[in-house]
Design a protein around this motif. Sequence first.
Motif, short mmCIF file in Angstrom:
data_model
loop_
_atom_site.label_atom_id
_atom_site.label_comp_id
_atom_site.label_asym_id
_atom_site.label_seq_id
_atom_site.Cartn_x
_atom_site.Cartn_y
_atom_site.Cartn_z
N GLY A 9 86.18 90.67 116.20
CA GLY A 9 87.43 90.50 115.47
C GLY A 9 87.62 91.62 114.47
N ILE A 12 93.57 91.95 110.39
CA ILE A 12 94.97 91.80 110.80
C ILE A 12 95.91 92.41 109.76
N THR A 82 90.83 94.36 119.96
CA THR A 82 92.28 94.49 120.09
C THR A 82 92.77 95.22 118.85
N GLY A 85 92.91 91.36 114.87
CA GLY A 85 92.52 89.98 115.14
C GLY A 85 91.44 89.88 116.20
N MET A 86 91.33 88.67 116.77
CA MET A 86 90.32 88.42 117.79
C MET A 86 90.84 88.81 119.16
N ILE A 89 92.50 86.56 122.96
CA ILE A 89 93.39 85.44 122.64
C ILE A 89 94.81 85.97 122.75
N ASP A 91 95.75 87.91 124.98
CA ASP A 91 95.34 89.31 125.03
C ASP A 91 94.64 89.56 126.37
N SER A 109 79.92 86.70 120.37
CA SER A 109 81.04 86.73 119.43
C SER A 109 80.65 87.37 118.10
N PRO A 111 83.00 87.08 115.15
CA PRO A 111 84.32 86.57 114.76
C PRO A 111 84.94 87.29 113.58
N THR A 114 91.99 85.68 112.61
CA THR A 114 92.86 85.29 113.71
C THR A 114 94.20 84.89 113.12
N THR A 118 95.05 81.59 110.60
CA THR A 118 95.28 81.97 109.20
C THR A 118 96.67 81.54 108.76
N TYR A 160 103.87 83.67 118.27
CA TYR A 160 103.89 85.02 117.72
C TYR A 160 105.24 85.64 118.07
#
Length: 279
Positions: A9, A12, A82, A85-86, A89, A91, A109, A111, A114, A118, A160
């Motif tokens: 992750g 963001i 990405t 974020g994570m 997902i 994605d 993971s 982490p 996200t 959030t 989103y």
Amino acid sequence: MSAVLYVVGTPIGNLGDLSPRAVEAFESCDFIAAEDTRVTLKLLNSFEIKKPMISYHEHNRFEMSPRIVARLLNGESCVLVTDAGMPAISDPGEDLVRMCHEHGIKVESVPGPTAFATALAISGMPSGRFTFEGFLSVNKASRTEHIQSIVKEPRTMIFYEAPHKLGATLRDLAAALGDREIAIVRELTKIHEEVIRTTLCAAAEKYANGGLKGEIVLIIEGAKPEEKEKMTVEQAVEEAKRFVSNGDSASEAAKKAAKLSGLKKGDIYKLMQGEKDNG
């Protein structure tokens, strides 16, 4: 490291949210699979990390997934990221993760932030049960089908959306779902982070031509349960009569009818006896 895909992750919006474990994964891996290498390069430069990168995104995932898996099977380690974020997902990274599992490659993971979780946390909207709906399709048929499928969804819904598509999305959702509570969350973790609590119809009118900047998360109230038509005491008596005709005593029939209707057993029994006396 060897033969591991690290799903990492990334921030963001605020670079301070990159975890020490993420930095360690970047520094120790053999290569990085990034949605946009230019975006990831800026992140790496901020932490003075140099690492080989390959591009992995929606338009090349079918070509690149087997190549990455082949390198992992050869003993290399890869960090999947990405832009924010994570990964995996909403994605294309999910395809690579699935392929790694199919080939027995370890997926680990690391982490990080996200956006949907959030946004929900700071929205004040019901969070006990929710659905993540991602982005609405720009294809008219797919978009309509998606929206129609959630009209009666009772859980909080999270979408989103990009700023330039916000007006159309709010109009389409308001037309299908009616006026519901909505939280518009934007610029998460940045200086201008904002939560706008309003209603869907009001938002569709106010932001018809956009007007909001930054990546946006929409959190919409689920559908309220349909109210069942209440049974009248006369209808409850008719139900009780059917129970009597099937062999129940008047008292037992009134009890069953009360449970079925939500009315008081005494009221039903009294009316039954009154009809009997008048009969």
